[in-house]
Design a protein around this motif. Sequence first.
Motif, mmCIF file in Angstrom:
data_model
loop_
_atom_site.group_PDB
_atom_site.id
_atom_site.type_symbol
_atom_site.label_atom_id
_atom_site.label_comp_id
_atom_site.label_asym_id
_atom_site.label_seq_id
_atom_site.Cartn_x
_atom_site.Cartn_y
_atom_site.Cartn_z
ATOM 1 N N GLU A 43 0.828 -1.210 0.000
ATOM 2 C CA GLU A 43 0.000 0.000 0.000
ATOM 3 C C GLU A 43 0.860 1.256 0.000
ATOM 4 O O GLU A 43 0.508 2.255 -0.655
ATOM 5 C CB GLU A 43 -0.931 -0.013 1.218
ATOM 6 C CG GLU A 43 -1.990 -1.109 1.211
ATOM 7 C CD GLU A 43 -1.428 -2.498 1.475
ATOM 8 O OE1 GLU A 43 -2.060 -3.494 1.028
ATOM 9 O OE2 GLU A 43 -0.348 -2.609 2.127
ATOM 10 N N ASP A 44 1.979 1.220 0.720
ATOM 11 C CA ASP A 44 2.905 2.360 0.716
ATOM 12 C C ASP A 44 3.429 2.624 -0.688
ATOM 13 O O ASP A 44 3.514 3.780 -1.135
ATOM 14 C CB ASP A 44 4.090 2.094 1.638
ATOM 15 C CG ASP A 44 3.717 2.069 3.103
ATOM 16 O OD1 ASP A 44 2.702 2.684 3.472
ATOM 17 O OD2 ASP A 44 4.449 1.412 3.879
ATOM 18 N N VAL A 45 3.821 1.560 -1.383
ATOM 19 C CA VAL A 45 4.372 1.700 -2.727
ATOM 20 C C VAL A 45 3.311 2.211 -3.683
ATOM 21 O O VAL A 45 3.542 3.140 -4.470
ATOM 22 C CB VAL A 45 4.961 0.368 -3.215
ATOM 23 C CG1 VAL A 45 5.455 0.497 -4.651
ATOM 24 C CG2 VAL A 45 6.092 -0.094 -2.306
ATOM 25 N N TRP A 46 2.126 1.607 -3.638
ATOM 26 C CA TRP A 46 1.036 1.972 -4.554
ATOM 27 C C TRP A 46 0.676 3.453 -4.441
ATOM 28 O O TRP A 46 0.431 4.118 -5.449
ATOM 29 C CB TRP A 46 -0.191 1.093 -4.263
ATOM 30 C CG TRP A 46 -1.363 1.357 -5.158
ATOM 31 C CD1 TRP A 46 -2.296 2.367 -5.032
ATOM 32 C CD2 TRP A 46 -1.727 0.638 -6.338
ATOM 33 N NE1 TRP A 46 -3.214 2.300 -6.047
ATOM 34 C CE2 TRP A 46 -2.891 1.246 -6.855
ATOM 35 C CE3 TRP A 46 -1.190 -0.476 -6.986
ATOM 36 C CZ2 TRP A 46 -3.531 0.777 -8.015
ATOM 37 C CZ3 TRP A 46 -1.828 -0.945 -8.126
ATOM 38 C CH2 TRP A 46 -2.968 -0.320 -8.631
ATOM 39 N N SER A 47 0.666 3.975 -3.224
ATOM 40 C CA SER A 47 0.205 5.351 -3.004
ATOM 41 C C SER A 47 1.336 6.365 -2.961
ATOM 42 O O SER A 47 1.108 7.548 -2.723
ATOM 43 C CB SER A 47 -0.587 5.423 -1.692
ATOM 44 O OG SER A 47 0.229 5.047 -0.588
ATOM 45 N N GLY A 48 2.566 5.911 -3.208
ATOM 46 C CA GLY A 48 3.713 6.799 -3.099
ATOM 47 C C GLY A 48 4.118 7.453 -4.406
ATOM 48 O O GLY A 48 3.418 7.371 -5.423
ATOM 49 N N ARG A 49 5.268 8.114 -4.368
ATOM 50 C CA ARG A 49 5.837 8.756 -5.547
ATOM 51 C C ARG A 49 6.333 7.701 -6.533
ATOM 52 O O ARG A 49 6.726 6.606 -6.146
ATOM 53 C CB ARG A 49 7.027 9.636 -5.165
ATOM 54 C CG ARG A 49 6.692 10.987 -4.560
ATOM 55 C CD ARG A 49 6.293 12.005 -5.622
ATOM 56 N NE ARG A 49 6.137 13.320 -5.031
ATOM 57 C CZ ARG A 49 7.067 14.287 -5.086
ATOM 58 N NH1 ARG A 49 8.212 14.053 -5.700
ATOM 59 N NH2 ARG A 49 6.843 15.447 -4.536
ATOM 60 N N VAL A 50 6.341 8.082 -7.813
ATOM 61 C CA VAL A 50 6.998 7.227 -8.799
ATOM 62 C C VAL A 50 8.472 7.109 -8.415
ATOM 63 O O VAL A 50 9.044 8.010 -7.806
ATOM 64 C CB VAL A 50 6.840 7.773 -10.228
ATOM 65 C CG1 VAL A 50 5.385 7.784 -10.644
ATOM 66 C CG2 VAL A 50 7.449 9.161 -10.363
ATOM 67 N N MET A 51 9.072 5.990 -8.793
ATOM 68 C CA MET A 51 10.446 5.708 -8.376
ATOM 69 C C MET A 51 11.421 5.643 -9.529
ATOM 70 O O MET A 51 12.625 5.802 -9.338
ATOM 71 C CB MET A 51 10.479 4.379 -7.612
ATOM 72 C CG MET A 51 9.687 4.398 -6.327
ATOM 73 S SD MET A 51 9.588 2.757 -5.558
ATOM 74 C CE MET A 51 8.278 2.014 -6.548
ATOM 75 N N SER A 52 10.919 5.379 -10.744
ATOM 76 C CA SER A 52 11.828 5.072 -11.832
ATOM 77 C C SER A 52 11.077 5.189 -13.152
ATOM 78 O O SER A 52 9.846 5.280 -13.183
ATOM 79 C CB SER A 52 12.371 3.648 -11.662
ATOM 80 O OG SER A 52 13.116 3.230 -12.776
ATOM 81 N N SER A 53 11.838 5.168 -14.238
ATOM 82 C CA SER A 53 11.217 5.062 -15.562
ATOM 83 C C SER A 53 11.134 3.614 -16.018
ATOM 84 O O SER A 53 10.370 3.288 -16.919
ATOM 85 C CB SER A 53 12.009 5.879 -16.588
ATOM 86 O OG SER A 53 13.381 5.537 -16.568
#
Length: 426
Positions: A43-53
């Motif tokens: 859930e943290d990852v889904w709702s967080g900032r983009v991380m990469s291209s």
Amino acid sequence: MQSENITPRSVAIVGAGQAGLLLGCGLLDKGYSVTIVTNRTPEDVWSGRVMSSQFIFDPALQIERDLGLNQWEADCPRTEGIGFSIPAPDGSGTQALHWHARLDAYGQSVDQRLKMPGWMKEFERRGGELRYDDVGVDQLETLAAEYELVLLAGGKGEIVNLLGRDDSRSPVRQPMRQLALSYVTGMKRTDYYECVNFNLIPGVGEYFVFPALTTDGADGTKACDIMVFEGVPGGPMDCWGDAKTPEQHLEVSLNILKTFLPWEYERSRDCQLTDDNGRIAGRITPTVRNAVLTLPSGRKVLGLGDAVLVNDPITGQGSNNATKAAKHYLDAILAHDASAFDEAWMRQTFDDLYNGYAEKVVRWTNSLLFPPPEHIIKLLGAAQELPAVASRIANGFNDPRDYANYWFAPEDTDRLINAEAQKLAA
């Protein structure tokens, strides 16, 4: 699978990213007991900032397929080629150079906010254990005492710095670009097949853009495009410091295109960010770290993926490197059978990966961070007239080791150009 009366070998992986999750799932399929430790929930990852291209070219995509981890392939836009442009130096807003060439097989980009939560759930479905914790030295000591092999696959945070920089393999000592990503919707398509469209602005930086799949803000997906900006430090594209809000970030993105790449601006002028978190800006220093961390107890931890290989995104190889590293480690672990995972094995495993593959990727990527020499300008110009040269350059993104055959030495470049010109004339 191992026999039920044999205790499975135990592996712990710190970091739930492209390399860690792929390796973990692969080991589970072979009967290993695997725990992954991460400090972010799905859930943290889904709702967080983009991380990469996170663009994945076909050879790495095939590894995902082979491990049953290509859940989004049918929905994700397919990128069929590589495009290349240089603007005219007279400021006319035209292209001095433009070509595009098909990849032998398509590539794709799936937002890691979508992919990593999906893989985390798949890892658990296959029988793996996920733990949530901030890992420091004490936690590594506990893991190293509990498991036969511990891998450090987290590419960020202070813990990876404990591996130490390998100066002999890290010739670039400072950030060479100001980086920014913008995930957008509403981009007009080109009049040719979908490409990673790469634009080189001499003395200013680079811009490349390609289609991708992202979250729709709820529990579904939607198509988007990812804008990647690489500004030379101190230059006019090094301009993200005051972009504090999503609106300001998008405005800077579009102003760069309007100023330097009008043909890209025309198809992007109506774009909107996919969401407020569809943006990021920062700097990285290309780094190869030492592969083995010795803990205070003397126990050893092996680095994997971004923890040991940090490339500038200019060549789009980061996620491909991580995928191929995970496959290399998987094969090495399986081949090691019941033997101890000692320091000699750890160093040999990484050295085989580096010398056999990664070194050439690092060398090619780093070369693009400096002004191109005359023979590379000649090569890129020849690609506009010689389709076979354009195809060779484009498909090098699938396996960058091929660039060693013609990229670095002027005589090798001339040999390729002359050979393809003779074939065309025949």
